[in-house]
Design a protein around this motif. Structure first.
Motif, short mmCIF file in Angstrom:
data_model
loop_
_atom_site.label_atom_id
_atom_site.label_comp_id
_atom_site.label_asym_id
_atom_site.label_seq_id
_atom_site.Cartn_x
_atom_site.Cartn_y
_atom_site.Cartn_z
N ASP A 34 0.77 -1.24 0.00
CA ASP A 34 0.00 0.00 0.00
C ASP A 34 0.80 1.29 0.00
N PHE A 35 2.06 1.25 0.34
CA PHE A 35 2.84 2.47 0.56
C PHE A 35 2.82 3.41 -0.64
N GLU A 36 3.02 2.90 -1.81
CA GLU A 36 3.12 3.75 -3.01
C GLU A 36 1.81 4.45 -3.35
N ARG A 37 0.71 3.98 -2.80
CA ARG A 37 -0.60 4.59 -3.09
C ARG A 37 -1.01 5.62 -2.05
N LEU A 38 -0.19 5.87 -1.04
CA LEU A 38 -0.55 6.83 0.01
C LEU A 38 -0.45 8.26 -0.51
N SER A 39 -1.41 9.07 -0.11
CA SER A 39 -1.38 10.50 -0.45
C SER A 39 -0.38 11.21 0.46
N ASN A 40 -0.09 12.46 0.15
CA ASN A 40 0.80 13.24 1.01
C ASN A 40 0.23 13.38 2.41
N THR A 41 -1.06 13.53 2.52
CA THR A 41 -1.70 13.61 3.84
C THR A 41 -1.50 12.32 4.62
N GLU A 42 -1.71 11.20 3.96
CA GLU A 42 -1.52 9.90 4.62
C GLU A 42 -0.05 9.67 4.97
N LEU A 43 0.86 10.12 4.11
CA LEU A 43 2.28 9.98 4.42
C LEU A 43 2.65 10.80 5.65
N ALA A 44 2.06 11.96 5.80
CA ALA A 44 2.33 12.78 6.99
C ALA A 44 1.82 12.07 8.25
N VAL A 45 0.65 11.48 8.17
CA VAL A 45 0.09 10.74 9.30
C VAL A 45 0.96 9.52 9.60
N PHE A 46 1.39 8.82 8.56
CA PHE A 46 2.23 7.64 8.73
C PHE A 46 3.55 8.02 9.40
N SER A 47 4.12 9.14 9.03
CA SER A 47 5.35 9.62 9.67
C SER A 47 5.12 9.86 11.16
N GLU A 48 3.97 10.43 11.50
CA GLU A 48 3.65 10.66 12.91
C GLU A 48 3.51 9.34 13.66
N LEU A 49 2.87 8.36 13.04
CA LEU A 49 2.74 7.05 13.67
C LEU A 49 4.10 6.40 13.88
N LEU A 50 4.98 6.54 12.90
CA LEU A 50 6.31 5.93 13.01
C LEU A 50 7.17 6.58 14.08
N ALA A 51 6.80 7.78 14.52
CA ALA A 51 7.53 8.45 15.59
C ALA A 51 7.19 7.86 16.96
N LEU A 52 6.13 7.05 17.03
CA LEU A 52 5.75 6.43 18.29
C LEU A 52 6.72 5.31 18.65
#
Length: 86
Positions: A34-52
């Motif tokens: 799924d990674f390549e289909r993420l929007s910029n908004t979703e990528l920003a949220v994913f980055s926040e999740l990965l900071a946990l």
């Protein structure tokens, strides 16, 4: 809204390498499917999740704790959907 170029996406890919094996497996599957289909908004949220920290992220993916926002909940649902394909 940040724009995610190839360098930023490579950085995110590197951040998905986690110390918790179960989390690492879940994220690898999500990245492959799924990674390549993420929007910029979703990528920003994913980055926040990965900071946990790993235990917090794993608890959110497993639904043991609630997501911090509606966009995070939607992305966690996508990650969980990949887990169901095992």
């Amino acid at each position: 809204m940040p724009q995610f170029d190839d360098t930023a996406k490579r950085r995110i890919r590197f951040q998905t390498r986690r110390g918790l094996l179960e989390l690492d497996i879940l994220l690898q599957r999500f990245m492959a499917e799924d990674f390549e289909r993420l929007s910029n908004t979703e990528l920003a949220v994913f980055s926040e999740l990965l900071a946990l920290p790993d235990p917090e992220l794993f608890a959110q993916i497993n639904g043991q704790t609630e997501a911090s926002s509606a966009p995070a909940a939607a992305l966690l649902d996508k990650i969980r959907a990949g887990r169901a394909a095992v």
